[in-house]
Design an enzyme around this catalytic site. Structure first.
Site, short mmCIF file in Angstrom:
data_model
loop_
_atom_site.label_atom_id
_atom_site.label_comp_id
_atom_site.label_asym_id
_atom_site.label_seq_id
_atom_site.Cartn_x
_atom_site.Cartn_y
_atom_site.Cartn_z
N GLY A 171 0.78 -1.24 0.00
CA GLY A 171 0.00 0.00 0.00
C GLY A 171 0.81 1.28 0.00
O GLY A 171 0.32 2.32 0.46
N MET A 206 -3.79 -7.30 -6.74
CA MET A 206 -3.24 -8.46 -7.43
C MET A 206 -4.32 -9.45 -7.88
O MET A 206 -4.11 -10.66 -7.79
CB MET A 206 -2.22 -9.16 -6.52
CG MET A 206 -1.06 -8.30 -6.12
SD MET A 206 -0.14 -7.65 -7.53
CE MET A 206 0.72 -9.13 -8.03
N ARG A 207 -5.45 -8.95 -8.32
CA ARG A 207 -6.49 -9.83 -8.85
C ARG A 207 -6.79 -9.44 -10.29
O ARG A 207 -6.82 -8.26 -10.62
CB ARG A 207 -7.80 -9.69 -8.06
CG ARG A 207 -7.74 -10.08 -6.62
CD ARG A 207 -7.48 -11.54 -6.41
NE ARG A 207 -8.49 -12.41 -7.00
CZ ARG A 207 -8.32 -13.72 -7.16
NH1 ARG A 207 -7.20 -14.31 -6.81
NH2 ARG A 207 -9.28 -14.45 -7.69
N ASN A 227 -4.88 2.23 -13.23
CA ASN A 227 -3.90 1.37 -12.56
C ASN A 227 -2.54 2.03 -12.67
O ASN A 227 -2.29 2.80 -13.60
CB ASN A 227 -3.87 0.00 -13.26
CG ASN A 227 -2.86 -0.94 -12.63
OD1 ASN A 227 -2.75 -1.02 -11.40
ND2 ASN A 227 -2.09 -1.65 -13.45
N HIS A 263 1.43 0.86 -13.07
CA HIS A 263 2.24 -0.31 -13.42
C HIS A 263 3.71 0.13 -13.45
O HIS A 263 4.02 1.19 -14.02
CB HIS A 263 1.79 -0.83 -14.79
CG HIS A 263 2.55 -2.04 -15.23
ND1 HIS A 263 2.26 -3.31 -14.79
CD2 HIS A 263 3.63 -2.16 -16.05
CE1 HIS A 263 3.10 -4.17 -15.32
NE2 HIS A 263 3.94 -3.50 -16.09
N GLU A 273 6.65 6.37 -8.85
CA GLU A 273 5.22 6.04 -8.80
C GLU A 273 4.50 6.94 -7.81
O GLU A 273 3.38 7.40 -8.05
CB GLU A 273 5.03 4.57 -8.37
CG GLU A 273 5.53 3.56 -9.38
CD GLU A 273 5.28 2.14 -8.92
OE1 GLU A 273 4.18 1.85 -8.42
OE2 GLU A 273 6.20 1.31 -9.05
C1 GRF Z 1 3.69 -1.05 -7.38
O1 GRF Z 1 4.98 -1.20 -7.91
C2 GRF Z 1 2.68 -0.87 -8.48
O2 GRF Z 1 3.18 -0.21 -9.59
C3 GRF Z 1 2.35 -2.30 -8.85
O3 GRF Z 1 2.35 -3.00 -7.64
C4 GRF Z 1 3.20 -2.33 -6.71
C5 GRF Z 1 2.36 -2.04 -5.50
O4 GRF Z 1 3.10 -1.48 -4.46
N1 GRF Z 1 1.10 -2.37 -9.56
P1 GRF Z 1 2.36 -0.79 -3.24
O5 GRF Z 1 1.40 -1.85 -2.67
O6 GRF Z 1 1.62 0.39 -3.75
O7 GRF Z 1 3.43 -0.44 -2.27
#
Ligand code: GRF
Length: 219
Positions: free
Chosen positions: A14, A92-93, A109, A111, A176
């Protein structure tokens, strides 16, 4: 103008959720997080939401016979909270076709690569193995094409000669955390439009932002 109500779906750590919560905590930020949903009760991100006073709901995917029944329950929770935009943050689904159709153009999303390169899992190792000098992060609309929806914004991050998947992931994650709140802001400011050209994939246009404004560069 009323703040845009976002819902965030998580499965784990998170840290992107935290970046969104921190951005939304600023009085002048145009979005708020109305609900955080996790498919895993042990997701660390749930504690971040609780700390910011944001309601959480756990919807364990194992309780459902098929993907669509899970998706419909998650969707109903989001709708009950008044959510207008769904932000996936380490969720993750894989959805049934129903969910992206129901939330069409209202689901994004993040990525950790410069899409369309390196879709799916083990993304950082894929980038290192390919020998790219630059990787990064992408915020995109979610469609039924996994990691393939129209691109909203990207952050470019160097890949250094000694990088491992872990060091590269750490550097990209920092980007991110800047990129996702920026994209959420644009949605909340109603700047994001879809441009359709017959025979071509849809494109996202960000009104009022210079063409290079949808790219972050991180040294
Ligand atoms: C991140 O690297 C995001 O880009 C990918 O999954 C990871 C999630 O990390 N989809 P977090 O749970 O936000 O720390």
């Amino acid at each position: 103008m009323a703040k845009l109500k976002a819902g965030v779906l998580i499965s784990g750590r998170g840290s992107n959720l935290l970046a969104l919560l921190e951005a939304c905590a600023a009085a002048d930020f145009p979005a708020e997080i109305a609900l955080v949903v996790s498919n895993r009760a042990e997701a660390d991100g749930l504690a971040h939401a609780a700390r910011f006073g944001v309601p959480t709901q756990i919807v364990p995917h194992g309780d459902f016979a098929d993907r669509e029944s899970f998706d419909r329950v998650v969707s109903a929770a989001l709708e009950a909270a008044g959510v207008e935009l769904v932000c996936l943050a380490g969720f993750m689904r894989i959805f049934s076709p129903w969910f992206p159709a129901h939330w069409a153009n209202r689901i994004i999303n993040i990525h950790p690569s410069l899409l369309p390169s390196f879709k799916g899992l083990h993304v950082h190792q894929q980038a290192i193995d390919a020998g790219v000098r630059v990787s990064g992060a992408t915020v995109h609309l979610v469609t039924n094409d996994l990691d393939g929806g129209p691109i909203v914004a990207q952050a470019a991050v160097p890949v250094l000669p000694d990088d491992t998947a872990r060091t590269l992931a750490t550097r990209i994650l920092q980007a991110e955390h800047a990129l996702y709140p920026l994209a959420l802001r644009w949605f909340a400011e109603r700047r994001v439009r879809l441009q359709s050209t017959p025979g071509k994939p849809d494109r996202v246009v960000i009104d009022g932002i210079a063409p290079d404004g949808a790219v972050l560069w991180q040294a």
